[in-house]
Motif scaffolding. Structure first.
Motif, mmCIF file in Angstrom:
data_model
loop_
_atom_site.group_PDB
_atom_site.id
_atom_site.type_symbol
_atom_site.label_atom_id
_atom_site.label_comp_id
_atom_site.label_asym_id
_atom_site.label_seq_id
_atom_site.Cartn_x
_atom_site.Cartn_y
_atom_site.Cartn_z
ATOM 1 N N MET A 233 0.842 -1.180 0.000
ATOM 2 C CA MET A 233 0.000 0.000 0.000
ATOM 3 C C MET A 233 0.888 1.243 0.000
ATOM 4 O O MET A 233 1.859 1.318 0.736
ATOM 5 C CB MET A 233 -0.889 -0.022 1.245
ATOM 6 C CG MET A 233 -1.690 1.226 1.433
ATOM 7 S SD MET A 233 -2.899 1.175 2.761
ATOM 8 C CE MET A 233 -1.882 0.954 4.194
ATOM 9 N N GLU A 234 0.539 2.193 -0.844
ATOM 10 C CA GLU A 234 1.259 3.450 -0.931
ATOM 11 C C GLU A 234 0.311 4.586 -0.588
ATOM 12 O O GLU A 234 -0.813 4.624 -1.089
ATOM 13 C CB GLU A 234 1.832 3.658 -2.338
ATOM 14 C CG GLU A 234 2.916 2.680 -2.722
ATOM 15 C CD GLU A 234 2.446 1.286 -3.066
ATOM 16 O OE1 GLU A 234 1.285 1.119 -3.493
ATOM 17 O OE2 GLU A 234 3.223 0.346 -2.902
ATOM 18 N N ILE A 235 0.776 5.520 0.248
ATOM 19 C CA ILE A 235 -0.034 6.677 0.636
ATOM 20 C C ILE A 235 0.749 7.938 0.303
ATOM 21 O O ILE A 235 1.892 8.100 0.727
ATOM 22 C CB ILE A 235 -0.372 6.638 2.135
ATOM 23 C CG1 ILE A 235 -1.168 5.379 2.465
ATOM 24 C CG2 ILE A 235 -1.136 7.904 2.543
ATOM 25 C CD1 ILE A 235 -1.391 5.154 3.941
ATOM 26 N N ILE A 236 0.104 8.812 -0.459
ATOM 27 C CA ILE A 236 0.735 10.061 -0.884
ATOM 28 C C ILE A 236 -0.236 11.205 -0.628
ATOM 29 O O ILE A 236 -1.416 11.126 -0.984
ATOM 30 C CB ILE A 236 1.077 10.038 -2.399
ATOM 31 C CG1 ILE A 236 1.955 8.829 -2.747
ATOM 32 C CG2 ILE A 236 1.765 11.335 -2.819
ATOM 33 C CD1 ILE A 236 1.203 7.721 -3.375
ATOM 34 N N GLY A 237 0.262 12.276 -0.029
ATOM 35 C CA GLY A 237 -0.518 13.494 0.106
ATOM 36 C C GLY A 237 -0.052 14.474 -0.949
ATOM 37 O O GLY A 237 1.145 14.562 -1.227
ATOM 38 N N ILE A 238 -0.988 15.186 -1.563
ATOM 39 C CA ILE A 238 -0.581 16.196 -2.542
ATOM 40 C C ILE A 238 -1.187 17.544 -2.175
ATOM 41 O O ILE A 238 -2.300 17.625 -1.689
ATOM 42 C CB ILE A 238 -0.906 15.796 -4.002
ATOM 43 C CG1 ILE A 238 -2.404 15.713 -4.267
ATOM 44 C CG2 ILE A 238 -0.255 14.487 -4.373
ATOM 45 C CD1 ILE A 238 -2.732 15.506 -5.737
ATOM 46 N N GLU B 128 -2.265 20.505 5.148
ATOM 47 C CA GLU B 128 -1.818 21.343 4.030
ATOM 48 C C GLU B 128 -1.693 20.532 2.738
ATOM 49 O O GLU B 128 -1.385 21.075 1.684
ATOM 50 C CB GLU B 128 -0.499 22.054 4.367
ATOM 51 C CG GLU B 128 0.704 21.138 4.494
ATOM 52 C CD GLU B 128 0.971 20.657 5.914
ATOM 53 O OE1 GLU B 128 2.148 20.556 6.274
ATOM 54 O OE2 GLU B 128 0.012 20.365 6.657
ATOM 55 N N PHE B 129 -1.937 19.214 2.822
ATOM 56 C CA PHE B 129 -1.971 18.322 1.665
ATOM 57 C C PHE B 129 -3.417 17.848 1.520
ATOM 58 O O PHE B 129 -3.798 16.812 2.053
ATOM 59 C CB PHE B 129 -0.996 17.158 1.867
ATOM 60 C CG PHE B 129 0.422 17.612 2.042
ATOM 61 C CD1 PHE B 129 1.221 17.864 0.945
ATOM 62 C CD2 PHE B 129 0.939 17.845 3.311
ATOM 63 C CE1 PHE B 129 2.524 18.322 1.104
ATOM 64 C CE2 PHE B 129 2.238 18.299 3.475
ATOM 65 C CZ PHE B 129 3.039 18.543 2.364
ATOM 66 N N PRO B 130 -4.262 18.638 0.814
ATOM 67 C CA PRO B 130 -5.705 18.404 0.842
ATOM 68 C C PRO B 130 -6.205 17.164 0.110
ATOM 69 O O PRO B 130 -7.367 16.806 0.239
ATOM 70 C CB PRO B 130 -6.282 19.668 0.203
ATOM 71 C CG PRO B 130 -5.189 20.178 -0.662
ATOM 72 C CD PRO B 130 -3.910 19.820 0.041
ATOM 73 N N THR B 131 -5.333 16.503 -0.641
ATOM 74 C CA THR B 131 -5.729 15.283 -1.339
ATOM 75 C C THR B 131 -4.837 14.143 -0.882
ATOM 76 O O THR B 131 -3.613 14.226 -0.968
ATOM 77 C CB THR B 131 -5.612 15.459 -2.868
ATOM 78 O OG1 THR B 131 -6.387 16.609 -3.256
ATOM 79 C CG2 THR B 131 -6.118 14.238 -3.610
ATOM 80 N N LYS B 132 -5.460 13.084 -0.396
ATOM 81 C CA LYS B 132 -4.741 11.891 0.053
ATOM 82 C C LYS B 132 -5.053 10.754 -0.913
ATOM 83 O O LYS B 132 -6.209 10.428 -1.150
ATOM 84 C CB LYS B 132 -5.171 11.512 1.462
ATOM 85 C CG LYS B 132 -4.476 10.296 2.013
ATOM 86 C CD LYS B 132 -4.969 10.015 3.427
ATOM 87 C CE LYS B 132 -4.406 8.735 3.986
ATOM 88 N NZ LYS B 132 -4.989 8.450 5.317
#
Length: 171
Positions: free
Chosen positions: A1-6, A69-73
């Motif tokens: 599983m990979e989790i990235i905030g943008i 401050e990373f509104p899309t996960k």
């Protein structure tokens, strides 16, 4: 599983199409909302699918709002755990470049010298960051703090989501 905030809020279909373009040999299971409806994105369109067991080879994509401050996960599921940290960095680098924004991921195990280490990618640079007491790391608090820029090898993946070559030491 990979989790990235943008640190951007692109349209869902933009994210789906872009992530699929990175792994075009994979179908992308595109979960929406409460998981009652699922779609398989085949590179051209979303096809409604109620039977996830019918596509064991696809990656699953979950896109959620985040109050930091990373509104899309973005969470990529059903991936090979063997190269998960490298795939997470690869995705964070690509998403940062595509959407011209900061991205954040958990710090890779080989770099972690404290439990609150994250990596922030901005303008092609990679930074160690401290997410202790932050909304991103803990659900409450301040913004993530950059510690320092680091040099680390940038992984590359093939169309199936497999690491192209084994990584060497930090660069």
């Amino acid at each position: 599983m990979e989790i990235i905030g943008i640190q951007a809020s692109p349209k869902r279909i933009e994210l789906v199409e872009f992530i699929h373009s990175l792994f075009p040999s994979k179908n992308l299971i595109n979960w929406k909302g409460n998981f009652k409806k699922t779609y398989i994105f085949n590179g051209i369109k979303n096809i409604e699918n109620d039977d996830l067991a019918s596509d064991f080879s696809g990656f699953a994509l979950q896109i959620e709002p985040n109050k930091s401050e990373f509104p899309t996960k973005i969470t990529l599921l059903r991936t090979d755990e063997k190269n998960s940290e490298e795939r997470e960095l690869f995705l964070a680098l690509k998403l940062s470049e595509k959407f011209n924004c900061r991205t954040i991921i958990n710090g890779p195990e080989k770099l972690v010298d404290h439990p609150y280490l994250s990596l922030i990618i901005e303008n092609g640079k990679i930074f160690e960051a401290d997410d202790n007491g932050t909304i991103w790391g803990d659900g409450d608090g301040a913004e993530v703090k950059i510690i320092k820029e680091i040099k680390i090898e940038r992984p590359n993946f093939d169309s199936n989501g497999d690491l192209k070559k084994p990584l060497t030491n930090n660069v």
